[in-house]
Design a protein around this motif. Structure first.
Motif, PDB file in Angstrom:
ATOM      1  N   ILE A   1       8.975   1.400  -1.562  1.00  0.00           N
ATOM      2  CA  ILE A   1       8.371   0.177  -2.073  1.00  0.00           C
ATOM      3  C   ILE A   1       9.446  -0.917  -1.968  1.00  0.00           C
ATOM      4  CG2 ILE A   1       7.254  -0.928  -4.058  1.00  0.00           C
ATOM      5  CD1 ILE A   1       5.743   1.567  -3.011  1.00  0.00           C
ATOM      6  N   PRO A   2       9.135  -2.056  -1.391  1.00  0.00           N
ATOM      7  CA  PRO A   2      10.135  -3.120  -1.253  1.00  0.00           C
ATOM      8  C   PRO A   2      10.693  -3.578  -2.608  1.00  0.00           C
ATOM      9  CG  PRO A   2       8.234  -3.571   0.124  1.00  0.00           C
ATOM     10  CD  PRO A   2       7.876  -2.391  -0.743  1.00  0.00           C
ATOM     11  N   GLU A   3      11.926  -4.036  -2.593  1.00  0.00           N
ATOM     12  CA  GLU A   3      12.638  -4.449  -3.809  1.00  0.00           C
ATOM     13  C   GLU A   3      11.911  -5.525  -4.607  1.00  0.00           C
ATOM     14  OE1 GLU A   3      15.534  -3.541  -5.380  1.00  0.00           O
ATOM     15  OE2 GLU A   3      15.830  -1.871  -4.005  1.00  0.00           O
ATOM     16  N   GLY A   4      11.204  -6.427  -3.953  1.00  0.00           N
ATOM     17  CA  GLY A   4      10.552  -7.532  -4.650  1.00  0.00           C
ATOM     18  C   GLY A   4       9.248  -7.169  -5.345  1.00  0.00           C
ATOM     19  N   VAL A   5       8.740  -5.967  -5.138  1.00  0.00           N
ATOM     20  CA  VAL A   5       7.455  -5.565  -5.711  1.00  0.00           C
ATOM     21  C   VAL A   5       7.635  -5.172  -7.176  1.00  0.00           C
ATOM     22  CG1 VAL A   5       5.589  -3.854  -5.601  1.00  0.00           C
ATOM     23  CG2 VAL A   5       6.511  -4.846  -3.498  1.00  0.00           C
ATOM     24  N   LYS A   6       6.847  -5.798  -8.058  1.00  0.00           N
ATOM     25  CA  LYS A   6       6.891  -5.469  -9.486  1.00  0.00           C
ATOM     26  C   LYS A   6       5.681  -4.653  -9.925  1.00  0.00           C
ATOM     27  CE  LYS A   6       9.802  -9.249 -10.951  1.00  0.00           C
ATOM     28  NZ  LYS A   6      10.053 -10.274 -11.930  1.00  0.00           N
ATOM     29  N   THR A   7       4.549  -4.828  -9.216  1.00  0.00           N
ATOM     30  CA  THR A   7       3.322  -4.096  -9.549  1.00  0.00           C
ATOM     31  C   THR A   7       2.801  -3.405  -8.303  1.00  0.00           C
ATOM     32  OG1 THR A   7       2.726  -5.684 -11.267  1.00  0.00           O
ATOM     33  CG2 THR A   7       0.953  -4.325 -10.397  1.00  0.00           C
ATOM     34  N   ILE A   8       2.455  -2.129  -8.446  1.00  0.00           N
ATOM     35  CA  ILE A   8       1.786  -1.396  -7.380  1.00  0.00           C
ATOM     36  C   ILE A   8       0.320  -1.350  -7.782  1.00  0.00           C
ATOM     37  CG2 ILE A   8       1.629   0.774  -6.110  1.00  0.00           C
ATOM     38  CD1 ILE A   8       4.607   1.222  -6.818  1.00  0.00           C
ATOM     39  N   PRO A   9      -0.541  -2.113  -7.084  1.00  0.00           N
ATOM     40  CA  PRO A   9      -1.930  -2.262  -7.520  1.00  0.00           C
ATOM     41  C   PRO A   9      -2.790  -1.017  -7.308  1.00  0.00           C
ATOM     42  CG  PRO A   9      -1.460  -3.695  -5.637  1.00  0.00           C
ATOM     43  CD  PRO A   9      -0.216  -2.934  -5.939  1.00  0.00           C
ATOM     44  N   ARG A  10      -3.881  -1.019  -8.041  1.00  0.00           N
ATOM     45  CA  ARG A  10      -4.854   0.071  -7.993  1.00  0.00           C
ATOM     46  C   ARG A  10      -5.334   0.294  -6.562  1.00  0.00           C
ATOM     47  NH1 ARG A  10      -9.573   1.046 -12.164  1.00  0.00           N
ATOM     48  NH2 ARG A  10     -10.396   2.917 -11.222  1.00  0.00           N
ATOM     49  N   GLY A  11      -5.268   1.547  -6.133  1.00  0.00           N
ATOM     50  CA  GLY A  11      -5.818   1.943  -4.847  1.00  0.00           C
ATOM     51  C   GLY A  11      -5.041   1.502  -3.625  1.00  0.00           C
ATOM     52  N   VAL A  12      -3.866   0.930  -3.787  1.00  0.00           N
ATOM     53  CA  VAL A  12      -3.129   0.396  -2.641  1.00  0.00           C
ATOM     54  C   VAL A  12      -2.783   1.486  -1.618  1.00  0.00           C
ATOM     55  CG1 VAL A  12      -0.794   0.496  -3.640  1.00  0.00           C
ATOM     56  CG2 VAL A  12      -1.357  -1.249  -1.940  1.00  0.00           C
ATOM     57  N   PHE A  13      -2.533   2.697  -2.066  1.00  0.00           N
ATOM     58  CA  PHE A  13      -2.251   3.809  -1.160  1.00  0.00           C
ATOM     59  C   PHE A  13      -3.372   4.850  -1.183  1.00  0.00           C
ATOM     60  CE2 PHE A  13       1.984   2.171  -2.334  1.00  0.00           C
ATOM     61  CZ  PHE A  13       2.435   1.814  -1.085  1.00  0.00           C
ATOM     62  N   LEU A  14      -4.513   4.491  -1.709  1.00  0.00           N
ATOM     63  CA  LEU A  14      -5.649   5.391  -1.823  1.00  0.00           C
ATOM     64  C   LEU A  14      -5.992   6.024  -0.478  1.00  0.00           C
ATOM     65  CD1 LEU A  14      -7.980   6.456  -3.647  1.00  0.00           C
ATOM     66  CD2 LEU A  14      -9.311   4.517  -2.864  1.00  0.00           C
ATOM     67  N   GLY A  15      -5.951   7.347  -0.443  1.00  0.00           N
ATOM     68  CA  GLY A  15      -6.325   8.069   0.768  1.00  0.00           C
ATOM     69  C   GLY A  15      -5.303   8.045   1.882  1.00  0.00           C
ATOM     70  N   CYS A  16      -4.076   7.661   1.599  1.00  0.00           N
ATOM     71  CA  CYS A  16      -3.024   7.686   2.628  1.00  0.00           C
ATOM     72  C   CYS A  16      -2.570   9.138   2.812  1.00  0.00           C
ATOM     73  CB  CYS A  16      -1.855   6.800   2.229  1.00  0.00           C
ATOM     74  SG  CYS A  16      -2.235   5.047   2.279  1.00  0.00           S
ATOM     75  N   THR A  17      -3.290   9.855   3.654  1.00  0.00           N
ATOM     76  CA  THR A  17      -3.084  11.297   3.779  1.00  0.00           C
ATOM     77  C   THR A  17      -1.793  11.683   4.504  1.00  0.00           C
ATOM     78  OG1 THR A  17      -4.462  11.307   5.758  1.00  0.00           O
ATOM     79  CG2 THR A  17      -5.546  11.797   3.661  1.00  0.00           C
ATOM     80  N   SER A  18      -1.102  10.743   5.113  1.00  0.00           N
ATOM     81  CA  SER A  18       0.165  11.047   5.783  1.00  0.00           C
ATOM     82  C   SER A  18       1.392  10.733   4.924  1.00  0.00           C
ATOM     83  CB  SER A  18       0.270  10.274   7.098  1.00  0.00           C
ATOM     84  OG  SER A  18      -0.737  10.686   7.981  1.00  0.00           O
ATOM     85  N   LEU A  19       1.182  10.033   3.804  1.00  0.00           N
ATOM     86  CA  LEU A  19       2.294   9.664   2.929  1.00  0.00           C
ATOM     87  C   LEU A  19       2.892  10.919   2.285  1.00  0.00           C
ATOM     88  CD1 LEU A  19       3.883   7.313   1.581  1.00  0.00           C
ATOM     89  CD2 LEU A  19       2.154   7.368  -0.235  1.00  0.00           C
ATOM     90  N   LYS A  20       4.202  11.132   2.478  1.00  0.00           N
ATOM     91  CA  LYS A  20       4.856  12.339   1.964  1.00  0.00           C
ATOM     92  C   LYS A  20       5.760  12.071   0.755  1.00  0.00           C
ATOM     93  CE  LYS A  20       4.998  14.754   6.392  1.00  0.00           C
ATOM     94  NZ  LYS A  20       3.819  15.367   6.521  1.00  0.00           N
ATOM     95  N   LYS A  21       6.318  10.849   0.689  1.00  0.00           N
ATOM     96  CA  LYS A  21       7.251  10.536  -0.396  1.00  0.00           C
ATOM     97  C   LYS A  21       7.107   9.067  -0.756  1.00  0.00           C
ATOM     98  CE  LYS A  21      12.099  10.898  -1.738  1.00  0.00           C
ATOM     99  NZ  LYS A  21      13.403  11.428  -1.366  1.00  0.00           N
ATOM    100  N   ALA A  22       7.186   8.780  -2.053  1.00  0.00           N
ATOM    101  CA  ALA A  22       7.142   7.391  -2.519  1.00  0.00           C
ATOM    102  C   ALA A  22       8.428   7.100  -3.275  1.00  0.00           C
ATOM    103  CB  ALA A  22       5.931   7.163  -3.416  1.00  0.00           C
ATOM    104  N   VAL A  23       9.145   6.076  -2.836  1.00  0.00           N
ATOM    105  CA  VAL A  23      10.394   5.668  -3.471  1.00  0.00           C
ATOM    106  C   VAL A  23      10.105   4.411  -4.291  1.00  0.00           C
ATOM    107  CG1 VAL A  23      12.779   4.973  -3.102  1.00  0.00           C
ATOM    108  CG2 VAL A  23      11.732   6.666  -1.577  1.00  0.00           C
ATOM    109  N   ILE A  24      10.290   4.537  -5.594  1.00  0.00           N
ATOM    110  CA  ILE A  24       9.999   3.450  -6.531  1.00  0.00           C
ATOM    111  C   ILE A  24      11.316   2.772  -6.901  1.00  0.00           C
ATOM    112  CG2 ILE A  24       8.918   2.862  -8.749  1.00  0.00           C
ATOM    113  CD1 ILE A  24       6.993   4.255  -6.745  1.00  0.00           C
ATOM    114  N   THR A  25      11.416   1.467  -6.649  1.00  0.00           N
ATOM    115  CA  THR A  25      12.650   0.738  -6.928  1.00  0.00           C
ATOM    116  C   THR A  25      12.785   0.416  -8.414  1.00  0.00           C
ATOM    117  OG1 THR A  25      11.649  -1.429  -6.591  1.00  0.00           O
ATOM    118  CG2 THR A  25      12.554  -0.320  -4.637  1.00  0.00           C
TER     119      THR A  25
END
Length: 191
Positions: A1-25
């Motif tokens: 997640i980019p450094e400037g992001v403060k909110t990860i909105p509802r459903g933004v990655f919904l159904g991203c079946t290839s996403l393996k790891k999420a790094v939260i700043t």
């Protein structure tokens, strides 16, 4: 997640079946419900230790104090929830089809709305003594779940909690709790 992001909105990655790891700043202050739902390959979260709102424990996303399990990665099979966790957050296991059993720690007091929504492989769930609440649609669509034994500490089971639980044969609720047909129906359906 980019450094400037403060909110990860509802459903933004919904159904991203290839996403393996999420790094939260460290700057992320809010992760909306269902932000990572349907990410069937997601194996873990990594949260910057300087984040004031969230942390990861063994790759699972928790509130900073560890009291709330915010989201369980959709690609993981083995589930270990540490003692001290008091809340299974809203949509925490939403549509996770990778496991058939969960043993909740004794510290759990609340199961959020849609927490186990459409966990279609879930067959066995031990509800701990001390559980007080099951949120709206908390077990909806758990089509293989056969029984739920609520402890005497339970004071609230919300609407649609068991909707579309086709195999559910046994429900135990506290003696002082009135049985409610709306546990099995949509909120506006007649009883």
């Amino acid at each position: 997640i980019p450094e400037g992001v403060k909110t990860i909105p509802r459903g933004v990655f919904l159904g991203c079946t290839s996403l393996k790891k999420a790094v939260i700043t460290k700057n992320v202050e809010k992760i909306d419900v269902d932000a990572f739902s349907g990410c069937t390959s997601l194996m873990d979260f990594s949260v910057d230790p300087e984040n004031d709102h969230y942390k990861d424990t063994d790759g699972v996303l928790y509130s900073k104090d560890g009291g709330t399990l915010v989201f369980f990665p959709g690609g993981r099979i083995e589930i270990v929830i540490p003692e001290g966790t008091e809340v299974i957050g809203d949509s925490a296991f939403y549509e996770n089809r990778m496991f058939d059993r969960i043993d909740l720690p004794k510290s759990i007091r609340s199961i959020g709305g849609h927490a186990f929504y459409r966990c279609s492989e879930l067959m066995h769930l031990d509800l701990p003594e001390g559980l007080e609440r099951a949120g709206e649609s908390s077990f909806e669509g758990c089509s293989l779940l056969k029984s739920l034994m609520f402890p005497d500490s339970t004071v609230n089971i919300e609407e649609s909690s068991f909707r579309n639980c086709r195999e559910l044969m046994w429900i135990r609720v506290p003696d002082n709790m009135e049985f409610d047909l709306h546990w099995f129906a949509a909120p506006n359906d007649p009883p």
